[in-house]
Design an enzyme around this catalytic site. Structure first.
Site, mmCIF file in Angstrom:
data_model
loop_
_atom_site.group_PDB
_atom_site.id
_atom_site.type_symbol
_atom_site.label_atom_id
_atom_site.label_comp_id
_atom_site.label_asym_id
_atom_site.label_seq_id
_atom_site.Cartn_x
_atom_site.Cartn_y
_atom_site.Cartn_z
ATOM 1 C CB CYS A 116 -12.065 32.096 23.040
ATOM 2 S SG CYS A 116 -11.416 30.509 22.895
ATOM 3 C CD GLU A 117 -9.051 28.893 29.838
ATOM 4 O OE1 GLU A 117 -8.226 29.719 30.343
ATOM 5 O OE2 GLU A 117 -9.375 27.671 30.279
ATOM 6 C CG HIS A 118 -11.479 26.455 24.952
ATOM 7 N ND1 HIS A 118 -12.926 26.849 26.145
ATOM 8 C CD2 HIS A 118 -10.230 25.655 25.920
ATOM 9 C CE1 HIS A 118 -12.296 26.588 27.032
ATOM 10 N NE2 HIS A 118 -11.672 25.847 27.554
ATOM 11 C CG HIS A 119 -10.674 28.771 19.290
ATOM 12 N ND1 HIS A 119 -12.144 28.301 20.134
ATOM 13 C CD2 HIS A 119 -10.809 27.511 18.714
ATOM 14 C CE1 HIS A 119 -12.589 27.215 19.822
ATOM 15 N NE2 HIS A 119 -11.534 26.736 18.855
ATOM 16 C CB CYS B 4 -13.106 30.555 19.119
ATOM 17 S SG CYS B 4 -13.863 30.783 20.373
ATOM 18 C CG HIS C 279 -17.105 33.559 22.796
ATOM 19 N ND1 HIS C 279 -16.495 33.409 23.584
ATOM 20 C CD2 HIS C 279 -18.607 34.209 23.468
ATOM 21 C CE1 HIS C 279 -17.139 32.855 24.731
ATOM 22 N NE2 HIS C 279 -18.146 33.539 24.800
ATOM 23 C CD GLN D 95 -19.321 35.121 27.855
ATOM 24 O OE1 GLN D 95 -19.181 34.399 26.779
ATOM 25 N NE2 GLN D 95 -20.962 35.491 27.864
#
Ligand SMILES: [Zn+2]
Length: 225
Positions: free
Chosen positions: A113-116, A184, A182, A154
């Site tokens: 996940c590119e956010h976490h 996260c 995910h 995703q």
């Protein structure tokens, strides 16, 4: 979704796992550093994070961590950013004149996940209808893996897989469904262990109800060995 200069709540955007584009947002100078230079630089960054957290990097167990993480980022989990690693696009002529749908299901997806920067783990199901060209089955797995090995959203991963196969096979008739957990979401924040996320992209004939249903029915089949 379009993000412009007025959007001042980037944190909320990331927390909600909303991506901004179907292309991986790379800078123009993304490949000016060699992989070796990237590893050396990231190693110092990881060291800084661990030291800031108060960890003693002289400890035998932690000593090798910065280098190990840097190598893992560049060569493995984010290795799919490197265009040199893109699976080669050779196809074969469809000698059998097989004109039905081909489905490759339960392809393992390991992404991040590119956010976490936490893992996304799941399964991809990919289908296409040949217009004269076919690809080796393992090629589909390799394409999934290549795009998964990036900081990802995703939805973007699903679209990138479809676009790449449309290109390689020279047809719009490609579809992909991904069902993934995910970490996260599962291990932090809301801590929902059971939930998973399903995304889909249907190109060409797969936009038609019948064709789409056939694909989704194949995915449901429980393959026994
Ligand atoms: Zn996340």
């Amino acid at each position: 979704m379009k993000i412009d200069g007025d959007f001042n709540n980037i944190d909320a955007l990331g927390d909600d796992h909303i991506g901004s584009s179907s292309e991986t947002p790379l800078r123009a100078d993304a490949f000016e550093l060699s992989n070796k230079e990237k590893i050396d630089s990231i190693k110092e960054d990881v060291k800084h994070i661990l030291e800031t957290l108060g960890l003693d990097l002289k400890d035998d167990s932690l000593k090798g961590t910065p280098n190990r993480v840097a190598k893992m980022f560049v060569n493995e989990i984010f290795g799919g950013l490197d265009p040199n690693k893109k699976p080669d696009a050779s196809t074969f002529e469809n000698k059998y004149r097989y004109e039905e749908m081909l489905v490759e299901k339960n392809i393992t997806v390991y992404s991040t996940c590119e956010h976490h920067l936490l893992p996304i783990v799941g399964r991809a199901h990919v289908a296409y209808i040949s217009n004269g060209n076919v690809v080796g089955l393992s090629k589909i797995n390799r394409i999934v893996d290549y795009f998964a090995k990036r900081p990802q959203v995703q939805e973007r991963l699903t679209i990138q897989i479809v676009k790449e196969l449309q290109n390689v096979l020279d047809t719009d008739d490609v579809a992909c469904v991904i069902d993934a957990k995910h970490l996260c979401v599962n291990s932090r924040g809301i801590r929902d262990i059971e939930s998973s996320t399903v995304t889909s992209e249907f190109g060409g004939k797969f936009k038609e109800k019948e064709t789409r249903k056939e694909f989704l029915d194949y995915i449901q089949l429980d393959t026994q060995f």
